[in-house]
Design a protein around this motif. Structure first.
Motif, PDB file in Angstrom:
ATOM      1  N   GLU A  44       5.828  19.159   0.519  1.00  0.00           N
ATOM      2  CA  GLU A  44       6.422  18.794   1.811  1.00  0.00           C
ATOM      3  C   GLU A  44       6.498  20.002   2.744  1.00  0.00           C
ATOM      4  OE1 GLU A  44       9.249  15.002   0.642  1.00  0.00           O
ATOM      5  OE2 GLU A  44      10.143  17.002   0.546  1.00  0.00           O
ATOM      6  N   CYS A  85       9.946   8.541 -13.253  1.00  0.00           N
ATOM      7  CA  CYS A  85       9.796   8.012 -11.899  1.00  0.00           C
ATOM      8  C   CYS A  85       9.261   6.579 -11.942  1.00  0.00           C
ATOM      9  CB  CYS A  85       8.860   8.907 -11.094  1.00  0.00           C
ATOM     10  SG  CYS A  85       8.739   8.449  -9.362  1.00  0.00           S
ATOM     11  N   GLN A  89      11.252   3.351 -10.557  1.00  0.00           N
ATOM     12  CA  GLN A  89      10.688   2.507  -9.503  1.00  0.00           C
ATOM     13  C   GLN A  89      10.559   1.057  -9.974  1.00  0.00           C
ATOM     14  OE1 GLN A  89       7.137   4.797  -8.617  1.00  0.00           O
ATOM     15  NE2 GLN A  89       8.115   5.726  -6.840  1.00  0.00           N
ATOM     16  N   THR A  98      13.336  -0.757  -3.076  1.00  0.00           N
ATOM     17  CA  THR A  98      12.178   0.129  -3.048  1.00  0.00           C
ATOM     18  C   THR A  98      12.668   1.556  -2.875  1.00  0.00           C
ATOM     19  OG1 THR A  98      10.819  -1.604  -2.062  1.00  0.00           O
ATOM     20  CG2 THR A  98      10.007   0.669  -1.889  1.00  0.00           C
ATOM     21  N   LEU A  99      12.353   2.408  -3.827  1.00  0.00           N
ATOM     22  CA  LEU A  99      12.755   3.808  -3.735  1.00  0.00           C
ATOM     23  C   LEU A  99      11.755   4.586  -2.885  1.00  0.00           C
ATOM     24  CD1 LEU A  99      13.694   4.563  -7.459  1.00  0.00           C
ATOM     25  CD2 LEU A  99      15.255   4.174  -5.555  1.00  0.00           C
ATOM     26  N   PRO A 100      12.236   5.491  -2.037  1.00  0.00           N
ATOM     27  CA  PRO A 100      11.315   6.356  -1.289  1.00  0.00           C
ATOM     28  C   PRO A 100      10.452   7.148  -2.277  1.00  0.00           C
ATOM     29  CG  PRO A 100      13.553   6.564  -0.442  1.00  0.00           C
ATOM     30  CD  PRO A 100      13.633   5.767  -1.705  1.00  0.00           C
ATOM     31  N   TYR A 101       9.156   7.172  -2.023  1.00  0.00           N
ATOM     32  CA  TYR A 101       8.190   7.738  -2.969  1.00  0.00           C
ATOM     33  C   TYR A 101       8.496   9.196  -3.333  1.00  0.00           C
ATOM     34  CZ  TYR A 101       3.696   8.643  -5.163  1.00  0.00           C
ATOM     35  OH  TYR A 101       2.717   8.984  -6.057  1.00  0.00           O
ATOM     36  N   HIS A 102       8.550  10.064  -2.335  1.00  0.00           N
ATOM     37  CA  HIS A 102       8.769  11.486  -2.641  1.00  0.00           C
ATOM     38  C   HIS A 102      10.165  11.744  -3.199  1.00  0.00           C
ATOM     39  CE1 HIS A 102       5.255  12.441   0.161  1.00  0.00           C
ATOM     40  NE2 HIS A 102       4.871  12.727  -1.061  1.00  0.00           N
ATOM     41  N   ASP A 103      11.176  11.065  -2.664  1.00  0.00           N
ATOM     42  CA  ASP A 103      12.536  11.252  -3.170  1.00  0.00           C
ATOM     43  C   ASP A 103      12.639  10.848  -4.638  1.00  0.00           C
ATOM     44  OD1 ASP A 103      13.339  12.191  -0.715  1.00  0.00           O
ATOM     45  OD2 ASP A 103      14.432  10.376  -0.148  1.00  0.00           O
ATOM     46  N   SER A 104      11.958   9.775  -5.021  1.00  0.00           N
ATOM     47  CA  SER A 104      12.019   9.349  -6.422  1.00  0.00           C
ATOM     48  C   SER A 104      11.304  10.352  -7.322  1.00  0.00           C
ATOM     49  CB  SER A 104      11.468   7.932  -6.607  1.00  0.00           C
ATOM     50  OG  SER A 104      10.113   7.838  -6.234  1.00  0.00           O
ATOM     51  N   ASN A 121      20.934  15.123   1.778  1.00  0.00           N
ATOM     52  CA  ASN A 121      20.684  13.688   1.896  1.00  0.00           C
ATOM     53  C   ASN A 121      21.152  12.954   0.643  1.00  0.00           C
ATOM     54  OD1 ASN A 121      19.461  14.119   4.382  1.00  0.00           O
ATOM     55  ND2 ASN A 121      17.437  14.329   3.484  1.00  0.00           N
ATOM     56  N   ASP A 124      20.391   9.235   0.219  1.00  0.00           N
ATOM     57  CA  ASP A 124      19.040   8.846  -0.178  1.00  0.00           C
ATOM     58  C   ASP A 124      18.885   8.773  -1.695  1.00  0.00           C
ATOM     59  OD1 ASP A 124      18.477   8.892   2.508  1.00  0.00           O
ATOM     60  OD2 ASP A 124      17.225  10.687   2.437  1.00  0.00           O
TER      61      ASP A 124
END
Length: 143
Positions: A44, A85, A89, A98-104, A121, A124
């Motif tokens: 990121e 992960c 998910q 739905t979990l945020p992709y990068h956060d998960s 965050n 999140d």
């Protein structure tokens, strides 16, 4: 010494702000030898850097990223984190979440390495914390 804290992107980004939060800086200074970032956070940061326009700020960020990479352990997103992960998910998906992709991925990296995820965050990650073995801290809040 084993790393304990996995710093989220919003914590790392605080270090290059014109007026960084003093609480975050103090907590980092007290714990820097115990801190690491995930490969996802590194991704990121590199993505954000490469989207910046050329100039003094970009040059400053480039220097910061070089020093960060030299002085901070980057925890890989490995097969164990990927398994966690994927399970998270799927479990959340069965409940319509739905979990945020990068956060998960970042959360799974912290869980798989037994680390505390440091983020501003916390909302999140709250669902994962409530249903998995994720430990969170927000260094923007004074101790």
């Amino acid at each position: 010494m084993k790393t304990v804290y996995l710093l989220d992107t919003n914590i790392i980004s605080e270090f290059v702000k014109p007026k960084p939060d003093s609480s975050v800086l103090m907590r980092f200074d007290c714990n820097k030898s115990l801190c690491a970032i995930s490969a996802i956070t590194w991704q990121e940061l590199i993505y954000g850097f490469n989207r910046m326009p050329e100039g003094k700020r970009k040059a400053s960020i480039e220097n910061f990223l070089y020093n960060l990479k030299q002085n901070t352990q980057i925890i890989p997103y490995d097969s164990f984190a990927a398994q966690i992960c994927g399970e998270l998910q799927a479990d959340f998906g069965q409940h319509g979440i739905t979990l945020p992709y990068h956060d998960s991925q970042i959360a799974a990296t912290a869980i798989s390495n037994g680390m505390i995820l440091v983020t501003h965050n916390t909302a999140d990650f709250q669902e994962i914390q409530d249903r998995a073995f994720l430990h969170l801290e927000d260094w923007f809040k004074p101790e």
